[in-house]
Design a protein around this motif. Structure first.
Motif, PDB file in Angstrom:
ATOM      1  N   MET A  14       0.824  -1.212   0.000  1.00 57.21           N
ATOM      2  CA  MET A  14       0.000   0.000   0.000  1.00 57.21           C
ATOM      3  C   MET A  14       0.858   1.262   0.000  1.00 57.21           C
ATOM      4  SD  MET A  14      -3.313  -0.756   0.049  1.00 57.21           S
ATOM      5  CE  MET A  14      -4.166   0.553   0.918  1.00 57.21           C
ATOM      6  N   MET A  15       2.154   1.104   0.302  1.00 56.15           N
ATOM      7  CA  MET A  15       3.089   2.227   0.282  1.00 56.15           C
ATOM      8  C   MET A  15       3.723   2.417  -1.094  1.00 56.15           C
ATOM      9  SD  MET A  15       3.026   3.648   3.277  1.00 56.15           S
ATOM     10  CE  MET A  15       4.341   4.776   2.858  1.00 56.15           C
ATOM     11  N   ALA A  16       3.201   1.751  -2.123  1.00 57.62           N
ATOM     12  CA  ALA A  16       3.827   1.785  -3.448  1.00 57.62           C
ATOM     13  C   ALA A  16       3.827   3.163  -4.086  1.00 57.62           C
ATOM     14  CB  ALA A  16       3.134   0.785  -4.381  1.00 57.62           C
ATOM     15  N   TRP A  17       3.023   4.085  -3.571  1.00 56.54           N
ATOM     16  CA  TRP A  17       3.067   5.456  -4.110  1.00 56.54           C
ATOM     17  C   TRP A  17       4.461   6.057  -3.964  1.00 56.54           C
ATOM     18  CZ3 TRP A  17       4.400   9.191  -0.600  1.00 56.54           C
ATOM     19  CH2 TRP A  17       4.156   8.927   0.754  1.00 56.54           C
ATOM     20  N   LEU A  18       5.244   5.547  -3.012  1.00 55.06           N
ATOM     21  CA  LEU A  18       6.615   6.048  -2.823  1.00 55.06           C
ATOM     22  C   LEU A  18       7.496   5.811  -4.049  1.00 55.06           C
ATOM     23  CD1 LEU A  18       7.365   4.932   0.860  1.00 55.06           C
ATOM     24  CD2 LEU A  18       7.270   7.290   0.026  1.00 55.06           C
ATOM     25  N   LEU A  19       7.145   4.805  -4.855  1.00 57.83           N
ATOM     26  CA  LEU A  19       7.914   4.539  -6.079  1.00 57.83           C
ATOM     27  C   LEU A  19       7.762   5.659  -7.105  1.00 57.83           C
ATOM     28  CD1 LEU A  19       7.177   0.750  -6.782  1.00 57.83           C
ATOM     29  CD2 LEU A  19       9.340   1.735  -5.987  1.00 57.83           C
TER      30      LEU A  19
ATOM     31  N   PHE B 147      -4.904  15.929  -2.074  1.00 57.83           N
ATOM     32  CA  PHE B 147      -3.998  14.869  -1.635  1.00 57.83           C
ATOM     33  C   PHE B 147      -3.093  14.368  -2.759  1.00 57.83           C
ATOM     34  CE2 PHE B 147      -7.674  14.736   1.196  1.00 57.83           C
ATOM     35  CZ  PHE B 147      -7.044  14.860   2.426  1.00 57.83           C
ATOM     36  N   ASP B 148      -1.833  14.122  -2.405  1.00 64.71           N
ATOM     37  CA  ASP B 148      -0.871  13.568  -3.354  1.00 64.71           C
ATOM     38  C   ASP B 148      -1.072  12.060  -3.526  1.00 64.71           C
ATOM     39  OD1 ASP B 148       1.315  15.880  -3.770  1.00 64.71           O
ATOM     40  OD2 ASP B 148       0.606  15.905  -1.707  1.00 64.71           O
ATOM     41  N   ALA B 149      -1.490  11.400  -2.469  1.00 63.27           N
ATOM     42  CA  ALA B 149      -1.743   9.957  -2.526  1.00 63.27           C
ATOM     43  C   ALA B 149      -2.944   9.624  -1.658  1.00 63.27           C
ATOM     44  CB  ALA B 149      -0.521   9.164  -2.074  1.00 63.27           C
ATOM     45  N   VAL B 150      -3.661   8.590  -2.058  1.00 58.84           N
ATOM     46  CA  VAL B 150      -4.798   8.071  -1.293  1.00 58.84           C
ATOM     47  C   VAL B 150      -4.597   6.575  -1.122  1.00 58.84           C
ATOM     48  CG1 VAL B 150      -7.297   7.714  -1.246  1.00 58.84           C
ATOM     49  CG2 VAL B 150      -6.377   9.843  -2.173  1.00 58.84           C
TER      50      VAL B 150
ATOM     51  N   ILE C  82     -10.271  13.775  -5.117  1.00 61.89           N
ATOM     52  CA  ILE C  82      -9.514  14.361  -4.004  1.00 61.89           C
ATOM     53  C   ILE C  82      -8.000  14.292  -4.244  1.00 61.89           C
ATOM     54  CG2 ILE C  82     -11.358  13.916  -2.343  1.00 61.89           C
ATOM     55  CD1 ILE C  82      -9.646  11.639  -1.177  1.00 61.89           C
ATOM     56  N   LEU C  83      -7.594  13.607  -5.312  1.00 62.79           N
ATOM     57  CA  LEU C  83      -6.171  13.541  -5.646  1.00 62.79           C
ATOM     58  C   LEU C  83      -5.720  14.761  -6.441  1.00 62.79           C
ATOM     59  CD1 LEU C  83      -5.523   9.860  -6.820  1.00 62.79           C
ATOM     60  CD2 LEU C  83      -4.318  11.041  -4.979  1.00 62.79           C
ATOM     61  N   LYS C  84      -4.485  15.157  -6.215  1.00 57.65           N
ATOM     62  CA  LYS C  84      -3.813  16.094  -7.101  1.00 57.65           C
ATOM     63  C   LYS C  84      -3.413  15.341  -8.368  1.00 57.65           C
ATOM     64  CE  LYS C  84      -1.578  18.820  -3.444  1.00 57.65           C
ATOM     65  NZ  LYS C  84      -0.284  19.179  -2.823  1.00 57.65           N
ATOM     66  N   GLY C  85      -2.909  16.070  -9.351  1.00 55.51           N
ATOM     67  CA  GLY C  85      -2.294  15.442 -10.510  1.00 55.51           C
ATOM     68  C   GLY C  85      -0.874  16.011 -10.654  1.00 55.51           C
ATOM     69  N   PRO C  86       0.198  15.247 -10.599  1.00 57.09           N
ATOM     70  CA  PRO C  86       0.167  13.797 -10.455  1.00 57.09           C
ATOM     71  C   PRO C  86      -0.246  13.350  -9.050  1.00 57.09           C
ATOM     72  CG  PRO C  86       2.424  14.586 -10.384  1.00 57.09           C
ATOM     73  CD  PRO C  86       1.570  15.771 -10.701  1.00 57.09           C
ATOM     74  N   GLY C  87      -0.941  12.226  -9.026  1.00 52.08           N
ATOM     75  CA  GLY C  87      -1.368  11.625  -7.770  1.00 52.08           C
ATOM     76  C   GLY C  87      -1.496  10.126  -7.947  1.00 52.08           C
TER      77      GLY C  87
END
Length: 251
Positions: A42-47, A126-129, A155-160
């Protein structure tokens, strides 16, 4: 509201909602570790996103607070907004699973995630959800409609980036995947199924993303070195699991 119950075995503390089904887990000797594999993913947004001051993350569903604790410790520039409907889960996360109290890096809202994603003031914030919403039955996410996933997109920004925990061995999987793909214009990647039948989906908003897998692998190695998160298998798994992504990332 489901009753919140606990069990312990082999140095691991588990969260349940009145059944034997596991809702989360924590290694007692390392409370800030993300113990379960799908939770780690679930932390894959860090990639794909660099952490920076002012970054905002929405976490829909608290569980044992594994993601909350990890971000609080390893992503000091990030502010996490946790959305959890059940007040007993919030209390147990703090008392039994050592989740920190709210501070400048963390706010906890006792509210329904399905309503949260409709609130105008959160649009593009939000940057990530991160979405991990399950009830006591665990037969699929508690929020799975197209309307809900469109709300997550809004609710996400782009990029998000959105990460979602899905249950692969249930009819809900196809429904959720279809709705995520529609809400995010088919810009969705899947992790391989984990040993507990969970599949984490990664959905993207914003400009087209193109990268060599070797560069994503370098990023994964850096995350591993900085946080201990076992990212070393992520890139090979994602590139194999998703059609047309074998040679390079293009989504």
């Amino acid at each position: 509201m489901e009753p919140v119950t606990f069990s312990e075995s082999g140095g691991i503390r588990y969260l349940h909602f009145g059944t034997e089904l596991i809702q989360g887990a924590m290694r007692l000797r390392d409370p800030d570790e993300i113990y379960l594999e799908y939770n780690q993913q679930m932390m894959a947004w860090l990639l794909f996103l660099e952490t920076k001051p002012g970054m905002r993350i929405a976490q829909l569903g608290l569980g044992t607070g594994a993601l909350t604790k990890f971000q609080h410790r390893y992503c000091p520039a990030v502010k996490t907004t946790v959305v959890e409907l059940n007040p007993a889960v919030i209390v147990s996360a703090r008392s039994m699973f050592f989740t920190p109290d709210d501070d400048r890096k963390l706010e906890t809202l006792q509210t329904d995630a399905k309503q949260f994603v409709k609130v105008k003031k959160y649009k593009g914030l939000f940057d990530a959800v991160q979405v991990d919403l399950y009830d006591a039955i665990c037969d699929g996410p508690a929020a799975s409609s197209l309307e809900f996933y469109k709300g997550c997109f809004n609710i996400l920004k782009g990029p998000g980036v959105m990460t979602v925990n899905l249950f692969s061995r249930h009819k809900s999987f196809e429904v959720n995947l279809k709705n995520i793909c529609e809400a995010f214009d088919n810009r969705v990647l899947l992790f391989p199924e984990s040993h507990d039948c969970n599949v984490v989906a990664i959905a993207f908003k914003g400009p087209k993303l193109e990268a060599e897998w070797k560069d994503v692998s370098k990023r994964a190695k850096l995350i591993l070195e900085k946080t201990g998160l076992p990212t070393n298998k992520w890139v090979s798994g994602i590139s194999r699991e998703n059609a047309r992504q074998e040679s390079k990332l293009s989504i």
